[in-house]
Design an enzyme around this catalytic site. Sequence first.
Site: not given
Length: 878
Positions: A26, A28, A139
Site C-alpha cells: 500500500g 506505506m 494514520d
Amino acid sequence: MNEGSQPASTGQTVNGYQILGMLGAGGMGMVYKALDIKLKRTVALKFLPPESNASDAARAMFLEEARAASALDHPNIGTIHGIEEDPEGRLFIVMAYYEGQTLSHKMKGPMPASVAIPIAIQIAHGLAAAHARNIVHRDIKPSNVIFTPQGLVKIVDFGLARVISSANSTRTLATAGTASYMSPEQVLGEKGIDRRTDLWSLGVVLHQMLTGDLAFEGDSVAAMLFAIVHAPPREIPKEVAPELQRIVYRALAKDREQRYQSAEEMAADLEAAAPARTADNRPTMTDRELASYREKASVSALGPIAQPRRWPAKWVFGVLTVAVALGLSLLVPAVRQRVAPGLFTPPIRHIAVLPIDTIGSNANDATLADGLMESLTSRLSNLEVGNESLWVVPASEVRRRKVTDPGAALKTFGANLVVAGTLQRDAEKVRLILNLIDAKSMRQLGSGEFEDRAGDFSAVQDSAVAKLANLMKIPLTRDMLRNTGGSVVPAAYELYLKGLGLIQRYDKPGNLDQAISALNDATRTDPKFAIAFAGLGEAYLLKFKTSQDQHMLDEASANCNRALQLNDQLATVHVTIGRINDAGGKHDVALQEFQRALALEPHNAEALLGIALVYDNQGRIKDAEETYRRAAALRPDYWEGYNRLGLFYYRHKRYPEAIAQFHHVNELTPDNVAGYLNAAAALIESNRLPEAADALGKALKVAPSYGIYANLGQVNYRQGKYAEAARNTEAALKLNNKDYRLWVNLAGQYRWLNDDAKALDAYRQALPLVEEFAKLHPQDAGVQVQLGQLYAYLQQKEKAVTRVEAALALAPDDPDVLENAAVIYQALGDHARGMQCAIKALDKGYDLEFMKQDPEARALLTDPELQRVISRGPHQQP
C-alpha cells in the site's frame, strides 16, 4: 530498483531474513512475512516506498522517526525490532509478526458496545503512550489495528505516516478507506498536526464500530473529504447509549480545541461509559447536552458556510465548478503549502488567473496549460455562490489582453489578487505550483504545490482550488465545488482540458474542429464524463452559429441531453441547452433552462444573457435591456457582455448605442474579430461606410472569416461597387456555403450586374437553407418574409403569398418586413399591394436610401404615387 518493482521475493534471504511471502502492499510500502534465521522467530519486514529514502534528508528523517517509534514499549503498540538496510541500499523495518486479524477484517457490521468499547480503550491507551513520547501516528484506521490470538489490540505503523508524507509531498491516498479517517486539518494540509488528529481518527473508528458505517459519507474520495471538513458526522442511532454518542461527537469536533485534548481523557470517558458499570454509577446526560456535542461535530472547519443545495443524485463531482469535490476518481494529492505569516486578503476579491507557464518544450503541454487556466478560472468563479465579494476575470480576457504579470492585471482589470502558476509533466506525473499574490503590494499571500503521479489533472485542480479558497478565507459549500459532473478518468480529463483550451478561442480557424475532436475522445475515454458532453454541446452550438448548419445544432442538442442524463445539476449544461432551444425557436423552454441555471449559480452571467435574449424574442424589450445590462455589469472586464448588449441595440436599430458597445468590446480585446465585425454591421446600417470598411480591415488582419468578407460585400454593395461586392461574397461562400444570407446577398448583387441567370441560381441555393431555418423559427417574421421573397423570385406564387401574409400578420408594422413584402408583391405582379407596403414601410421609418439600393424596389420607386409620398418629406431614420 524501479519504482514499481518488488524489493523481495518468496524464498529470498535479505540480511538474514528469509522471505516467506507477501503480507500486503500500500501507500506505506510493502510488507513481507519472514523468518529471522538467527533468532528463529517470525517477523514482518516493511520496505518503505523508494521515494521515502531517495535523498539523504529523507533517509535521515526516516531513521529518526523509526528509531523513535521503536522505543515505544507498550502492550497496545506493535513492537519494532529494528531498522536495517539491504545490500541495494533499501531501508526496511523489522517488526513483530502477529497472527491475528486486523480490525477491518473483524468489523462485519455494528458491534455491541461491550465489544467496541474495550477495543477503543486499548487503542486510546496505546496512543497515550505514544503521545507521551511526542509521537503522533497520523494514520489511525482499522487496518492499522491488529488483534493477537489472545485478544490484545496492537497499533502498527507508528511514525510511518509522517515519514511517507514528508518524503513524498504528495502522498497519495489510494482508496476512500484511508481518506475516511483523516482529520479536517489533514484534509486542509495544515501545519502543526498533533495528537488531536489521532483522537479524531479514533472517533471515526469508534463511530464505525458502533454503527457499522463511516462517520462521513461520500460517493467519491473528494466528496468524503468535503464532508470531513464541512458536514456533520452521520447521526448515531438512538440505540447507542448517549454517553457513547457524546464521546464520539466530542472526538469528531472539527475545531481541535473542542475535541479531547489527550488520549488519557478519552480513555477515561470510555471506561466510564463501559456497559459493565452499574446503572447507579453511570453518568447521565440530557438531550440538550448531547445536542451541544453533536453541534460541535457539525461546524465547518472553515467556519460558517452557506447551506448547500441537494447533492447531485449521480455524484461520484462538477465546473465547473468546482474544487475539492470535483470528481476525484482514484487519487487525492496532498498539498504542500507555504503561507506567508501575517498576510491577509482584501475584502473585495477581484482575481485574475494568469497564463500558466510550462516547463519543457512539449507543445501539447501548452494547450493543456491553456485549458487548465480556463478550468481554474471557471472553478474559482463558482466560489461566488453566496459570496458577492469575489469576481473573477475571464481567462479569455487575460489571454487576449496579453496580461502575464500581477502589475498588468491590476492596471488592466483592477485585479487585486492574482494566481500565477507553473505546470510540469514528467512521464505520467503532473505537478502544478500556484502562488496567490496581492497585486497592489506584490506580496505573496501563500502558495501550494500539487502533484499526482498518475497524471490526474482533475485531482490536482481539486486540491488547488480548495487551497486557493482557503487562502482567500472563502468558506466552501458543495455547490461551489461542482464542475465535472461525474467520476473522471484521468486521461479523459486531460483531453477535456485540451478541448477547453481550444474552444475558448473558437475565433481562430480550426480550433473548433480540434476542440470537438478532443472532447469526443474524452467522452469515449470516459462515457460518464458529464461536462465533456456539455463541452461538446457548446462546441457544436458555436459551430452552428458560425456555419448555420442544422446538423451542428442537432449534435449540440444530443450531447447536452447526454450530459443532463449524467448530471442535471450543472449550470453550464442548462445554459447550453437554453441556447440550443432559443436557436431552435423554443423560447419558453429556453427561458426555463436559463432560469434553472441561474437558480444553481446566481452569478452566472451566461444564464443572465440567455434570459435577456429570450425576453428580447418575447417582445419584453425593457426587461431584456435591463437584464443585458445586469449581465455586463456582472463581468465588467468580459467583452461578451458588451457584445450581447450591442447586438440587442443592433436588433432594435439603436445603431449609435450598438456601435458604442462594440467599440468597447475592442477596447477590451483589440484582437477580437467579433467586435470589429459587429461594429461594421452597425456602421453599415448607419450608412457610415468608410468607418465600416476600416473596422473590417482590422478584422481581416486578425483572422479572415466568411463574416468579414460578407460584410465587405455589403459595404461594396452600398457603395454601388457591385462587381467587388460579388467577389467578396463569393470569397465568403468559399469559407461557408451554409448561411442562406450569403446566397441572398449574392443574388441581389448579380441582379445589379444584370446577370439574372446567376441570380436565380443563387436563389435556388438559398431556398432549402431558408426553408430549414424557417422550420426552426416559425414566429420570426423576417425569416418568413425572406422565404416568401425566394418563392416569388422562383415563380412559386402560392407559397410566396402564404409566407408574406404570415409575415405581415406576425409583424404588421415592422419596416423591414413591409419593404420586403412590397418587393414580393411587385415580383408577383401585384403592383397595388406592393405600393401600399412600400408607402407604409417608409412611414414606419424604413430608410429611403436603403430602398433605393434594393434592385427589386426599382419598379416601385419609379411610380409617381410613391414619388409624391417621398417628396412630402424625409422618410429615413434619424
